[in-house]
Design a protein around this motif. Structure first.
Motif, PDB file in Angstrom:
ATOM      1  N   ALA A 104      12.572   0.937 -14.719  1.00 17.87           N
ATOM      2  CA  ALA A 104      14.027   0.816 -14.657  1.00 17.87           C
ATOM      3  C   ALA A 104      14.475  -0.456 -13.961  1.00 17.87           C
ATOM      4  N   SER A 105      13.661  -1.021 -13.097  1.00 22.87           N
ATOM      5  CA  SER A 105      14.036  -2.235 -12.368  1.00 22.87           C
ATOM      6  C   SER A 105      13.874  -3.486 -13.211  1.00 22.87           C
ATOM      7  N   VAL A 106      13.183  -3.386 -14.348  1.00 24.98           N
ATOM      8  CA  VAL A 106      12.899  -4.539 -15.199  1.00 24.98           C
ATOM      9  C   VAL A 106      13.798  -4.482 -16.420  1.00 24.98           C
ATOM     10  N   GLY A 107      14.505  -5.577 -16.695  1.00 28.36           N
ATOM     11  CA  GLY A 107      15.431  -5.590 -17.820  1.00 28.36           C
ATOM     12  C   GLY A 107      15.303  -6.832 -18.669  1.00 28.36           C
ATOM     13  N   TRP A 604       0.360  17.041 -14.272  1.00 27.36           N
ATOM     14  CA  TRP A 604      -0.011  18.444 -14.335  1.00 27.36           C
ATOM     15  C   TRP A 604      -1.102  18.611 -15.378  1.00 27.36           C
ATOM     16  N   THR A 605      -1.721  19.755 -15.386  1.00 24.93           N
ATOM     17  CA  THR A 605      -2.791  20.013 -16.336  1.00 24.93           C
ATOM     18  C   THR A 605      -2.273  19.873 -17.755  1.00 24.93           C
ATOM     19  N   GLY A 606      -2.836  18.910 -18.455  1.00 28.30           N
ATOM     20  CA  GLY A 606      -2.444  18.717 -19.842  1.00 28.30           C
ATOM     21  C   GLY A 606      -1.270  17.791 -20.065  1.00 28.30           C
ATOM     22  N   GLY A 607      -0.749  17.139 -19.011  1.00 26.79           N
ATOM     23  CA  GLY A 607       0.377  16.257 -19.256  1.00 26.79           C
ATOM     24  C   GLY A 607       0.896  15.586 -18.010  1.00 26.79           C
ATOM     25  N   GLY A 608       2.057  14.965 -18.156  1.00 23.59           N
ATOM     26  CA  GLY A 608       2.660  14.276 -17.033  1.00 23.59           C
ATOM     27  C   GLY A 608       3.968  13.631 -17.439  1.00 23.59           C
ATOM     28  N   LEU A 609       4.710  13.161 -16.444  1.00 25.75           N
ATOM     29  CA  LEU A 609       5.994  12.511 -16.663  1.00 25.75           C
ATOM     30  C   LEU A 609       6.131  11.367 -15.679  1.00 25.75           C
ATOM     31  N   MET A 610       6.401  10.177 -16.208  1.00 21.68           N
ATOM     32  CA  MET A 610       6.697   9.019 -15.369  1.00 21.68           C
ATOM     33  C   MET A 610       8.179   8.706 -15.538  1.00 21.68           C
ATOM     34  N   ALA A 611       8.895   8.688 -14.427  1.00 24.18           N
ATOM     35  CA  ALA A 611      10.341   8.465 -14.469  1.00 24.18           C
ATOM     36  C   ALA A 611      10.719   7.390 -13.462  1.00 24.18           C
ATOM     37  N   SER A 612      11.675   6.559 -13.836  1.00 23.13           N
ATOM     38  CA  SER A 612      12.211   5.577 -12.897  1.00 23.13           C
ATOM     39  C   SER A 612      13.691   5.407 -13.171  1.00 23.13           C
ATOM     40  N   ALA A 613      14.442   5.146 -12.113  1.00 18.74           N
ATOM     41  CA  ALA A 613      15.883   4.994 -12.229  1.00 18.74           C
ATOM     42  C   ALA A 613      16.352   3.930 -11.249  1.00 18.74           C
ATOM     43  N   MET A 614      17.438   3.243 -11.603  1.00 20.32           N
ATOM     44  CA  MET A 614      18.041   2.257 -10.706  1.00 20.32           C
ATOM     45  C   MET A 614      19.555   2.318 -10.841  1.00 20.32           C
ATOM     46  N   LYS A 615      20.220   2.354  -9.696  1.00 21.56           N
ATOM     47  CA  LYS A 615      21.674   2.235  -9.628  1.00 21.56           C
ATOM     48  C   LYS A 615      21.967   0.947  -8.879  1.00 21.56           C
ATOM     49  N   LEU A 616      22.604  -0.010  -9.545  1.00 21.80           N
ATOM     50  CA  LEU A 616      22.751  -1.361  -9.004  1.00 21.80           C
ATOM     51  C   LEU A 616      24.225  -1.718  -8.843  1.00 21.80           C
ATOM     52  N   HIS A 617      24.555  -2.271  -7.680  1.00 18.81           N
ATOM     53  CA  HIS A 617      25.889  -2.809  -7.426  1.00 18.81           C
ATOM     54  C   HIS A 617      25.732  -4.320  -7.261  1.00 18.81           C
ATOM     55  N   ASN A 635      25.320  -9.462 -18.370  1.00 15.38           N
ATOM     56  CA  ASN A 635      24.035  -8.975 -18.877  1.00 15.38           C
ATOM     57  C   ASN A 635      23.238  -8.192 -17.840  1.00 15.38           C
ATOM     58  N   VAL A 636      23.920  -7.503 -16.925  1.00 13.60           N
ATOM     59  CA  VAL A 636      23.240  -6.707 -15.897  1.00 13.60           C
ATOM     60  C   VAL A 636      23.800  -5.287 -15.935  1.00 13.60           C
ATOM     61  N   PRO A 637      23.019  -4.293 -16.361  1.00 11.57           N
ATOM     62  CA  PRO A 637      23.516  -2.913 -16.359  1.00 11.57           C
ATOM     63  C   PRO A 637      23.535  -2.340 -14.948  1.00 11.57           C
ATOM     64  N   GLU A 638      24.511  -1.479 -14.673  1.00  9.23           N
ATOM     65  CA  GLU A 638      24.593  -0.860 -13.350  1.00  9.23           C
ATOM     66  C   GLU A 638      23.685   0.348 -13.228  1.00  9.23           C
ATOM     67  N   THR A 639      23.460   1.044 -14.322  1.00  6.91           N
ATOM     68  CA  THR A 639      22.672   2.276 -14.289  1.00  6.91           C
ATOM     69  C   THR A 639      21.582   2.202 -15.343  1.00  6.91           C
ATOM     70  N   VAL A 640      20.340   2.492 -14.926  1.00  7.92           N
ATOM     71  CA  VAL A 640      19.203   2.458 -15.843  1.00  7.92           C
ATOM     72  C   VAL A 640      18.309   3.661 -15.559  1.00  7.92           C
ATOM     73  N   LEU A 641      17.850   4.313 -16.619  1.00  8.75           N
ATOM     74  CA  LEU A 641      16.917   5.435 -16.507  1.00  8.75           C
ATOM     75  C   LEU A 641      15.857   5.287 -17.583  1.00  8.75           C
ATOM     76  N   LYS A 642      14.577   5.418 -17.177  1.00 10.72           N
ATOM     77  CA  LYS A 642      13.485   5.315 -18.140  1.00 10.72           C
ATOM     78  C   LYS A 642      12.467   6.420 -17.878  1.00 10.72           C
ATOM     79  N   GLY A 659       9.246   8.627 -25.095  1.00 15.24           N
ATOM     80  CA  GLY A 659       9.840   7.682 -24.171  1.00 15.24           C
ATOM     81  C   GLY A 659      11.340   7.638 -24.360  1.00 15.24           C
ATOM     82  N   VAL A 660      12.075   7.611 -23.257  1.00 10.15           N
ATOM     83  CA  VAL A 660      13.531   7.548 -23.292  1.00 10.15           C
ATOM     84  C   VAL A 660      13.987   6.383 -22.420  1.00 10.15           C
ATOM     85  N   VAL A 661      14.893   5.585 -22.956  1.00  7.86           N
ATOM     86  CA  VAL A 661      15.500   4.490 -22.192  1.00  7.86           C
ATOM     87  C   VAL A 661      17.010   4.649 -22.253  1.00  7.86           C
ATOM     88  N   TYR A 662      17.643   4.707 -21.086  1.00  5.76           N
ATOM     89  CA  TYR A 662      19.104   4.693 -21.007  1.00  5.76           C
ATOM     90  C   TYR A 662      19.531   3.480 -20.196  1.00  5.76           C
TER      91      TYR A 662
END
Length: 740
Positions: A104-107, A604-617, A635-642, A659-662
């Protein structure tokens, strides 16, 4: 036209044939530590009484470019992420721009198909000359950097004054080269889009009499070739890479490592869309497959690169190690584009920053061939442990000598006619090399010292300082007779400190705080529209403080932090020179970015989730133009979720991926009068590991932008002009990897 080189004549089809034939003929069992998949295959070929165990956690992984030796990420008072070669393969990523899908910190900063990858971290644009490393040494990223022989990518976030003499404040990206390991043979074939075909081989062996159970010599070979036919029209091309890495364990205490890499990419690039007058065009009405670089005279951008390094490590005793590490990089670029810029309407109105309301624009024939960029680096260092006044210190100190030289020729930047956003108007080429260019020679000597101090079982202090001496010269080439070559020469000495403290709340939970500085040594853009093109600006000193929490365990790694970064801002100010309207790049006010980042890697057994988020002012203050103060940067988003999820599907060896990118809205113009809306992208995939005897097949399939979302992905504002890049349309990919 460009000067021909030996790389141009390399037969691509022979490379691909030799790659696959050679890979299949290699017949040793694979035992790689680089890939969990390969580790799984090795376990299957071992004693059947022992079950295979795959560990995907990474909290104990060190960050090479961090500068604190083998200290793992979870214990450092900085934020960093490590992206493995396996993650890149599962997502079908082959260039640095792919990092924008994972963290989320990389754009995106200006990511055009077929061109250089431009990134931003924490909202600040990285400088492709100074913010990239290769095994910890500085490289130039004004090229297409291959990832086929990289074991991982490291992303360090925030000011990096102790890692780099001069750099933009967002962070650093370090490419870690694959080194020889135990026996490995892997051959991969992939297809995607309209008929893109890729093939690759990864081969490694150890041999010779060594010390104890170790073999003295190691060799690793990576080869990749691709015929590119993307969904983006008029962008067919090709790329290839060959790399060899070797090592020699001279004694138990001395290791010599060497590697060389050559690569070439040829592909037309993609100019951006723009506003139509002052209106934002509807992204749903724009076909993302249209390439405005579709003139009959358009030529591909060509990137050729040669890189080599030599590293010698010697263990003096149980506590101290010496290292000498040298690298060279030689780049040759042919930069060409049918370049839309501004518009002259039928009524004579000129739109300098956008296209015309009717969708037309002025198109230019831009060519800058035979660009040579050479980089050299030598790092001499020592690291070890000592105890002073009852405090244990882990110290690293050294000196880095580096040199960068660019040698260019005259460039073309000539009006070719009127084009439009539907790509239906032909224009006329004018390759006359009538514009100047700027040659540069830059040398630096950087002395550094870093110390991790263990005050108690819980408290640890961190200290870093880097003193940099710069020597930079530039002059213009292709200057008309009788005119000044605008030669510049300047010397600078800067010192960048960094301090940190951490407290282990318990063995798995760490609290930290840090403060540091960074310095940029900037020049004005080298374009004819700038009155001070290619000239240096005053040193730009950035400052950052950060606080955070980190935790790592077998089931979850997580962190949350708050950062505040401020730096002097630059601005392109309109000026009139000789009766001509031009721009002048100046230091103008301050840019401040503060925000919250959160990351989690759940397993967890059989899977996993990697999540990152950034709220930028992010805000601008202190500008001479009062109307800019308090505004958001473009060109700078304030809110990012991946998000990246994986889970076993109930069939042995089958794993489903998503994969989800917001990304929130981005400002398009400096006065914030226009913004592109937020968007969400969904990617789906699957991975299947199939054992065939003692060998392993890894099948991968994926659909990117599965919902075929139409949106403006980013809105770079460069050279006083608005650009818009759309999300790529829905694309599919499939590959098979054969681990012998």
């Amino acid at each position: 036209m460009a000067t021909s080189s030996a790389l141009n004549s390399f037969p691509l089809h022979r490379l691909a044939i030799a790659l696959i034939a050679g890979g299949v003929s290699l017949h040793a069992a694979a035992q790689s530590t680089d890939s969990p998949a390969n580790a799984s295959a090795n376990a299957q070929s071992a004693s059947p009484a022992l079950p295979s165990v795959v560990v995907k956690g990474k909290s104990d992984a060190p960050v090479m470019a961090g500068g604190f030796g083998d200290t793992p990420v979870a214990k450092l008072p900085i934020q960093a992420s490590i992206v493995s070669a396996e993650q890149l393969a599962d997502r079908g990523l082959f260039n640095l721009a792919g990092l924008t899908l994972l963290d989320a910190s990389v754009g995106d900063s200006y990511n055009s198909a077929g061109y250089v990858s431009y990134l931003k971290i924490r909202g600040y644009d990285l400088d492709n000359r100074f913010n990239y490393r290769r095994d910890g040494l500085p490289i130039n990223a004004e090229t297409a950097l291959s990832l086929a022989n990289k074991s991982s990518l490291e992303v360090i976030k925030g000011t990096t004054g102790i890692q780099a003499g001069t750099s933009a404040p967002g962070g650093l990206v370090n490419l870690v080269v694959k080194r020889p390991t135990v026996e490995l043979t892997s051959v991969r074939l992939g297809v995607s889009e309209r008929g893109t075909v890729e093939s690759a081989m990864d081969w490694s062996r150890r041999f010779g009499d060594g010390h104890g159970n170790d073999k003295a010599f190691g060799l690793r070979v990576n080869i990749e070739a691709a015929k590119l036919r993307p969904e983006l029209r008029d962008a067919d091309g090709n790329r290839w890479m060959m790399a060899v890495a070797g090592d020699w364990r001279v004694t138990r205490d001395t290791l010599v490592e060497a590697e060389v890499e050559i690569s070439r990419q040829s592909q037309p690039s993609q100019p951006g869309f723009s506003l139509l007058g002052d209106k934002l065009p509807d992204a749903k009405a724009i076909d993302p497959r249209i390439n405005l670089n579709n003139q009959s005279w358009s030529q591909p951008v060509i990137f050729e690169g040669r890189t080599a390094s030599l590293r010698v490590q010697h263990q003096l005793n149980a506590d101290w190690k010496l290292q000498a590490h040298a690298a060279i990089q030689r780049l040759v670029n042919d930069d060409r584009l049918a370049y839309p810029f501004g518009c002259t309407a039928g009524d004579g109105t000129y739109y300098p920053s956008t296209y015309c309301p009717d969708g037309t624009f002025d198109q230019y024939d831009f060519r800058s061939d035979n660009e040579h960029r050479n980089s050299d680096a030598l790092d001499l260092s020592a690291q070890g442990k000592l105890t002073l006044l009852g405090v244990e210190h882990q110290v690293s100190t050294g000196v880095l000598f580096s040199r960068y030289k660019s040698r260019l020729q005259g460039q073309a930047y000539n009006w070719a006619g009127t084009g439009n956003i539907w790509g239906t108007l032909p224009t006329v080429a004018d390759p006359t090399l009538g514009s100047t260019n700027t040659d540069r020679t830059e040398r630096s000597t950087e002395f550094y010292f870093r110390d991790a101090m263990q005050f108690s079982a819980q408290w640890q202090g961190w200290l870093g300082v880097r003193h940099t001496r710069l020597n930079r010269d530039s002059f213009q080439v292709n200057v008309p007779a009788g005119e000044d070559d605008e030669a510049t020469s300047y010397r600078q000495s800067v010192t960048t400190p960094w301090l940190g403290v951490s407290y282990a709340i318990d063995p798995q939970l760490l609290a930290y705080a840090s403060w540091g500085e960074g310095v940029e040594s900037a020049v004005a853009p080298n374009l004819p529209i700038y009155a001070n093109a290619g000239r240096p600006l005053a040193a730009i000193r950035s400052k950052q403080w950060e606080i955070g929490l980190k935790s790592g365990s077998r089931t979850v790694d997580w962190s949350i932090n708050y950062f505040d970064i401020s730096k002097p801002a630059t601005n392109d100010v309109p000026v009139v020179v000789g009766g001509n309207d031009m721009l002048e790049s100046r230091i103008d006010g301050k840019q401040n970015h503060r925000g919250v980042e959160a990351q989690a890697d759940l397993k967890w057994t059989g899977g996993g989730l990697m999540a990152s988020a950034m709220k930028l002012h992010a805000r601008r203050d202190g500008s001479a133009d009062a109307t800019l103060n308090g505004l958001k940067p473009t060109n700078v988003p304030e809110t990012v979720l991946k998000l990246q999820a994986r889970h076993s599907a109930g069939v042995p060896g089958l794993e489903l991926l998503a994969g989800v990118v917001y990304e929130g809205k981005r400002m398009v113009v400096p006065d914030n009068s226009v913004a592109i809306p937020s968007w969400t992208r969904l990617d789906l995939g699957a991975r299947y590991e199939q054992n065939v005897g003692s060998q392993l097949l890894i099948w991968r399939v994926g659909v990117d932008n599965a919902t075929n979302r139409r949106a403006w992905r980013e809105s770079p504002y460069q050279y006083g002009h608005v650009y818009l890049y759309p999300l790529a349309n829905r694309t599919w990919r499939a590959s098979v990897e054969w681990v012998l």
